[in-house]
Motif scaffolding. Structure first.
Motif, PDB file in Angstrom:
ATOM      1  N   LYS A   1       0.836  -1.210   0.000  1.00 26.23           N
ATOM      2  CA  LYS A   1       0.000   0.000   0.000  1.00 26.23           C
ATOM      3  C   LYS A   1       0.862   1.248   0.000  1.00 26.23           C
ATOM      4  O   LYS A   1       0.605   2.201  -0.724  1.00 26.23           O
ATOM      5  N   LYS A   2       1.919   1.209   0.836  1.00 23.65           N
ATOM      6  CA  LYS A   2       2.789   2.374   0.954  1.00 23.65           C
ATOM      7  C   LYS A   2       3.489   2.639  -0.380  1.00 23.65           C
ATOM      8  O   LYS A   2       3.541   3.772  -0.858  1.00 23.65           O
ATOM      9  N   ALA A   3       4.004   1.558  -0.990  1.00 22.43           N
ATOM     10  CA  ALA A   3       4.710   1.703  -2.266  1.00 22.43           C
ATOM     11  C   ALA A   3       3.755   2.227  -3.327  1.00 22.43           C
ATOM     12  O   ALA A   3       4.098   3.139  -4.100  1.00 22.43           O
ATOM     13  N   LEU A   4       2.551   1.683  -3.385  1.00 22.85           N
ATOM     14  CA  LEU A   4       1.572   2.114  -4.385  1.00 22.85           C
ATOM     15  C   LEU A   4       1.286   3.600  -4.226  1.00 22.85           C
ATOM     16  O   LEU A   4       1.263   4.353  -5.199  1.00 22.85           O
ATOM     17  N   TRP A   5       1.117   4.009  -2.985  1.00 25.71           N
ATOM     18  CA  TRP A   5       0.818   5.400  -2.722  1.00 25.71           C
ATOM     19  C   TRP A   5       1.955   6.311  -3.188  1.00 25.71           C
ATOM     20  O   TRP A   5       1.741   7.346  -3.813  1.00 25.71           O
ATOM     21  N   GLN A   6       3.193   5.900  -2.901  1.00 23.76           N
ATOM     22  CA  GLN A   6       4.353   6.703  -3.329  1.00 23.76           C
ATOM     23  C   GLN A   6       4.414   6.817  -4.848  1.00 23.76           C
ATOM     24  O   GLN A   6       4.703   7.873  -5.413  1.00 23.76           O
ATOM     25  N   ILE A   7       4.119   5.718  -5.526  1.00 23.76           N
ATOM     26  CA  ILE A   7       4.180   5.719  -6.985  1.00 23.76           C
ATOM     27  C   ILE A   7       3.075   6.613  -7.558  1.00 23.76           C
ATOM     28  O   ILE A   7       3.308   7.415  -8.463  1.00 23.76           O
ATOM     29  N   LEU A   8       1.881   6.494  -7.013  1.00 26.04           N
ATOM     30  CA  LEU A   8       0.771   7.318  -7.505  1.00 26.04           C
ATOM     31  C   LEU A   8       1.077   8.804  -7.317  1.00 26.04           C
ATOM     32  O   LEU A   8       0.774   9.627  -8.177  1.00 26.04           O
ATOM     33  N   GLN A   9       1.719   9.120  -6.200  1.00 25.27           N
ATOM     34  CA  GLN A   9       2.080  10.525  -5.972  1.00 25.27           C
ATOM     35  C   GLN A   9       3.088  11.003  -7.006  1.00 25.27           C
ATOM     36  O   GLN A   9       2.964  12.096  -7.536  1.00 25.27           O
ATOM     37  N   ASP A  10       4.074  10.162  -7.299  1.00 23.05           N
ATOM     38  CA  ASP A  10       5.065  10.529  -8.317  1.00 23.05           C
ATOM     39  C   ASP A  10       4.401  10.773  -9.664  1.00 23.05           C
ATOM     40  O   ASP A  10       4.799  11.657 -10.411  1.00 23.05           O
ATOM     41  N   LEU A  11       3.423   9.939  -9.997  1.00 24.60           N
ATOM     42  CA  LEU A  11       2.764  10.064 -11.303  1.00 24.60           C
ATOM     43  C   LEU A  11       2.045  11.403 -11.437  1.00 24.60           C
ATOM     44  O   LEU A  11       1.826  11.899 -12.534  1.00 24.60           O
ATOM     45  N   GLU A  12       1.702  11.987 -10.311  1.00 19.67           N
ATOM     46  CA  GLU A  12       0.984  13.262 -10.372  1.00 19.67           C
ATOM     47  C   GLU A  12       1.900  14.428 -10.743  1.00 19.67           C
ATOM     48  O   GLU A  12       1.446  15.444 -11.240  1.00 19.67           O
ATOM     49  N   TYR A  13       3.195  14.266 -10.491  1.00 23.18           N
ATOM     50  CA  TYR A  13       4.111  15.369 -10.784  1.00 23.18           C
ATOM     51  C   TYR A  13       4.273  15.584 -12.279  1.00 23.18           C
ATOM     52  O   TYR A  13       4.129  14.645 -13.066  1.00 23.18           O
ATOM     53  N   LYS A  14       4.656  16.796 -12.624  1.00 23.14           N
ATOM     54  CA  LYS A  14       4.871  17.110 -14.040  1.00 23.14           C
ATOM     55  C   LYS A  14       6.275  16.723 -14.479  1.00 23.14           C
ATOM     56  O   LYS A  14       6.650  16.943 -15.619  1.00 23.14           O
ATOM     57  N   HIS A  15       7.063  16.191 -13.558  1.00 16.43           N
ATOM     58  CA  HIS A  15       8.401  15.744 -13.932  1.00 16.43           C
ATOM     59  C   HIS A  15       8.448  14.226 -13.860  1.00 16.43           C
ATOM     60  O   HIS A  15       7.719  13.616 -13.094  1.00 16.43           O
ATOM     61  N   PRO A  16       9.304  13.642 -14.694  1.00 12.96           N
ATOM     62  CA  PRO A  16       9.280  12.179 -14.763  1.00 12.96           C
ATOM     63  C   PRO A  16       9.647  11.518 -13.434  1.00 12.96           C
ATOM     64  O   PRO A  16      10.628  11.909 -12.798  1.00 12.96           O
ATOM     65  N   MET A  17       8.869  10.533 -13.065  1.00 11.10           N
ATOM     66  CA  MET A  17       9.223   9.707 -11.918  1.00 11.10           C
ATOM     67  C   MET A  17      10.461   8.898 -12.262  1.00 11.10           C
ATOM     68  O   MET A  17      10.674   8.497 -13.402  1.00 11.10           O
ATOM     69  N   ASN A  18      11.300   8.683 -11.281  1.00 17.01           N
ATOM     70  CA  ASN A  18      12.431   7.789 -11.451  1.00 17.01           C
ATOM     71  C   ASN A  18      12.562   7.021 -10.147  1.00 17.01           C
ATOM     72  O   ASN A  18      13.259   7.432  -9.238  1.00 17.01           O
ATOM     73  N   ARG A  19      11.835   5.941 -10.052  1.00 15.37           N
ATOM     74  CA  ARG A  19      11.705   5.260  -8.770  1.00 15.37           C
ATOM     75  C   ARG A  19      12.082   3.791  -8.897  1.00 15.37           C
ATOM     76  O   ARG A  19      11.860   3.170  -9.932  1.00 15.37           O
ATOM     77  N   LEU A  20      12.669   3.308  -7.843  1.00 14.89           N
ATOM     78  CA  LEU A  20      13.008   1.890  -7.777  1.00 14.89           C
ATOM     79  C   LEU A  20      12.109   1.240  -6.738  1.00 14.89           C
ATOM     80  O   LEU A  20      11.985   1.729  -5.629  1.00 14.89           O
ATOM     81  N   LEU A  21      11.475   0.159  -7.140  1.00 17.51           N
ATOM     82  CA  LEU A  21      10.651  -0.585  -6.196  1.00 17.51           C
ATOM     83  C   LEU A  21      11.403  -1.855  -5.852  1.00 17.51           C
ATOM     84  O   LEU A  21      11.599  -2.728  -6.704  1.00 17.51           O
ATOM     85  N   GLN A  22      11.888  -1.963  -4.623  1.00 16.50           N
ATOM     86  CA  GLN A  22      12.589  -3.187  -4.259  1.00 16.50           C
ATOM     87  C   GLN A  22      11.794  -3.991  -3.248  1.00 16.50           C
ATOM     88  O   GLN A  22      11.186  -3.457  -2.331  1.00 16.50           O
ATOM     89  N   GLY A  23      11.788  -5.269  -3.462  1.00 14.97           N
ATOM     90  CA  GLY A  23      11.059  -6.153  -2.568  1.00 14.97           C
ATOM     91  C   GLY A  23      11.425  -7.576  -2.920  1.00 14.97           C
ATOM     92  O   GLY A  23      11.662  -7.907  -4.085  1.00 14.97           O
TER      93      GLY A  23
END
Ligand code: ADP
Ligand code: MG
Length: 716
Positions: free
Chosen positions: A262-284
């Motif tokens: 849930k936490k990871a999903l939330w972080q990713i959704l927030q990044d998608l809202e920005y006007k700058h490209p997300m650059n995120r690593l999801l590790q698990g």
């Protein structure tokens, strides 16, 4: 003579030697000076002859009292025998098949001899390295460099060559700015080069190796900084989260998301809202449920009318994802307010690999057709291998790229990703596929990027390594998982272990057996794997079907065996540890790992993750040649959390151990010399340099090295 001269200009280098050097990647004098020893022999301490003991490796300094060669009919070998003495006694020295020695060394010569003390009718030195005493000895009597060399080059020849050319290291260009060197106590390039080849002390070797690691990560960190600045200047489509839509999807899942998901999903959704490209690593960890997190964010993107691409390293994995994702999303509603009966149409999902082109509803497509559907937007989610990165592919409006097992992609492929998005937006007029980043003034969109990895990197290390990335971590596994039972099996219970496997297979399961490690070469590794495979098939499991995979096998052959295993046509898959078995075999319940003590725990954990993917209780059996109980392996048997294990590795085997693992995908040539301290220094140094010279224009050499790296960094 300059360091940029070709080695063939050196009089001591014959055309034959030049050819051997060239096969090692050595063309110029600088290449030669940068070919560092893999280890050292410590022949720096002398032992008096009266103090010699059988089995010790020693260096003796003495005078030749007699020397002669003869042919021994008993051994069918040419023998050179000498008596050497110092002020405390004499010892016999024997060399086999080196008849020329009696020509080289003469009675009365002062010599240094380094080698092992044997007992053969009294103490003797057998086949020692020898050298006449001079003012500067290079083969004995000091820390002696050992190089990895092809059989065509004698160690002594190479050592002598390096020694003669070493003064030229004064001509090597130092790319590290002087203020940085003094602030962080970094050795000069010339001094470091000299100390690496002919060290004056063990301490100096450490310092020189630190310089190698520093230099490498400094350039890397500069690239990271440049890349961060560039990304800040780029635009990406802003995708607003529709909470009720996301909730309606989550409701449809057959399980509840873990807190980490849930936490990871939330972080990713927030990044998608920005006007700058997300650059995120999801590790698990393997099985932590990364795919569904990425998929939910992808569905949100699609719901806003944009396309999504999911990139995976192999065809098998692409098909696997395609099938499971189609199954999963056929339950989903397309919009939050849509009546429940109206399902997401799986024909919006496409599969593209070099052999398969398909819609989610099962239709096969011609290449031309799938390209059209990608370009006109009929395909909303494209799943595929690097086939997606072909130039002919143009998306209508790609906004989100998900890369699974990111470490498996080459840098060139990473670069192409940028252009995927650029095709789609703003750049349609004329500038397609320009392989450079757009300038900040151009109005161009790049897609958001999410990379996923199952390789756990401890947080402190990850922050330092991936300076340009945001990181989301899923620490826990879903609750419904049975932890894998892990045992260290003593050698006398090997039979029992094999019987256990037979029982598991009789009840319908499958097993992996990871063959013993051979580090010397891939060829030997393959050979030993084949031998182990034959032994197991003939002597242990004659009635079962075994399959074999190893690193140097052709891709198609490998896939064939894997598929047979997946389809349960093979009971036991015998594999080398270098092989990445990134394929889901829920039916496999046992994995045997030979030589377990020789792996890092993180790597063992990766291997263990091949089982325990289904509903069955799974087992990991470790064999180890170390007879004493090992605290490490003990810790491993009790811990199922990849992050804890990686932390343990880092604490006990050092930071560099993280790079001994093929799965991390870091291209650090000198990773084993890297420490957290050096990495952090390199990071601060890079920040300082970028702060004073924005685009490195004051440092043309650094610029030349770091800029191309930064372009490749889009997905590190
Ligand atoms: P990985 O992180 O290794 O990529 P996957 O995304 O392939 O893991 O997930 C492994 C399996 O776990 C899949 O079958 C997925 O449907 C399932 N799964 C994902 N999240 C959960 C959860 N919260 N509870 C139970 N099962 C889950
Ligand atoms: Mg996965």
């Amino acid at each position: 003579m300059s360091v940029n001269d070709s080695v063939s200009n050196i009089s001591q280098i014959s055309p034959k030697l030049a050819k051997s050097l060239s096969s090692m990647g050595i063309h110029t004098i600088a290449d030669l000076l940068n070919y560092f020893p893999s280890r050292y022999l410590d022949f720096s301490k002398f032992t008096l002859i009266e103090n010699l003991h059988v089995g010790e490796v020693v260096t003796v300094r003495g005078t030749i009292k007699s020397i002669a060669s003869r042919f021994s009919f008993a051994t069918k070998k040419n023998l050179s025998e000498a008596i050497v003495s110092d002020e405390t006694g004499s010892i016999k020295v024997t060399w086999f098949n080196q008849g020329y020695i009696a020509e080289t060394l003469k009675k009365g010569d002062q010599v240094l001899l380094s080698g092992k003390v044997d007992n053969y009718k009294g103490l003797q030195l057998t086949n020692p390295i020898y050298e006449k005493v001079t003012t500067e000895n290079i083969h004995t009597g000091r820390l002696v460099p050992v190089y990895k060399l092809p059989s065509t080059i004698f160690p002594k020849t190479f050592r002598k060559l390096i020694h003669e050319l070493l003064p030229l290291s004064q001509g090597l260009i130092d790319i590290i700015p002087a203020p940085i060197k003094s602030k962080y106590h970094i050795l000069d390039i010339a001094e470091a080069t000299q100390e690496l080849h002919f060290p004056t002390s063990i301490d100096k070797i450490t310092q020189a190796r630190e310089r190698l690691a520093f230099e490498e990560s400094f350039v890397q960190q500069l690239a990271t900084e440049l890349h961060r600045l560039e990304l800040q200047a780029l635009s990406a489509p802003s995708i607003a989260t529709n909470i009720s839509y996301i909730k309606s999807l989550i409701e449809k899942l057959p399980f509840t998301l873990t807190v980490g998901q849930k936490k990871a999903l939330w972080q990713i959704l927030q990044d998608l809202e920005y006007k700058h490209p997300m650059n995120r690593l999801l590790q698990g960890d393997v099985g932590s449920g990364k795919t569904i997190v990425a998929l939910l964010a992808g569905l949100q993107t699609m719901q806003k009318g944009y396309q999504v691409a999911l990139l995976v390293p192999t065809e098998v994995l692409a098909k696997q994802h395609f099938e499971s994702i189609c199954k999963q999303i056929s339950n989903f509603p397309p919009k939050a307010d849509q009546p429940r009966a109206d399902k997401f149409q799986i024909s919006k999902v496409g599969l593209l690999t070099s052999n398969f082109r398909q819609f989610g509803d099962g239709q096969n497509l011609k290449k031309k057709e799938i390209l059209e559907h990608i370009a006109n937007g009929k395909i909303h989610l494209l799943i595929g291998t690097h086939a997606i990165l072909q130039e002919s592919i143009k998306f209508k409006n790609l906004a989100f790229v998900i890369v699974d097992e990111q470490h498996r992609f080459g840098v060139g492929q990473r670069k192409t990703l940028l252009n995927l998005g650029l095709n789609s937006h703003g750049r349609e007029k004329g500038a397609h596929n320009k392989p450079t980043l757009p300038s900040p003034h151009e109005s161009a969109f790049v897609p958001h990027l999410l990379s996923m990895t199952a390789t756990p990197i401890p947080r402190t290390a990850a922050l330092a390594l991936y300076g340009n990335l945001e990181i989301s971590t899923i620490e826990e596994l879903p609750k419904n998982r049975l932890p894998i039972k892990t045992w260290v099996v003593p050698e006398d219970k090997r039979r029992g272990a094999y019987e256990f496997i037979k029982k598991e297979i009789a009840s319908g399961r499958q097993a992996f057996i990871i063959t013993p490690l051979v580090e010397e070469s891939e060829k030997l590794q393959a050979k030993s794997a084949k031998a182990e495979f034959e032994r197991l098939q003939k002597e242990v499991f004659p009635h079962l079907k075994l399959g074999l995979v190893y690193g140097s096998m052709k891709g198609i052959e490998k896939d064939k065996v894997m598929l047979a295993f997946k389809n349960a046509e093979v009971d036991i898959l015998v594999a080398t540890s270098v092989i990445e078995i990134g394929i889901d075999i829920p039916n496999a319940s046992v994995i045997v790992i030979e030589d377990a003590d020789r792996f890092g725990l993180a790597q063992l954990h990766q291997l263990r993750g091949r089982v325990g993917r289904g509903a069955y209780q799974s087992y990991c059996l470790l064999f180890s040649n170390v007879t004493t109980s090992s605290e490490r392996l003990d810790f491993f048997t009790h811990t199922n959390n990849g992050f804890r294990l990686a932390e343990y590795d880092m604490r006990t085997r050092g930071f560099g151990s993280l790079f001994g693992n093929a799965q991390t995908g870091f291209n650090f040539k000198y990773g084993q010399y890297l420490s957290l301290k050096v990495l952090e220094h390199a990071k601060s140094a890079a920040k300082e340099i970028i702060a004073t010279s924005h685009n490195l224009d004051k440092y043309p050499l650094l610029n030349k090295l770091a800029t191309p790296l930064s372009e490749e960094l889009h997905m590190e």
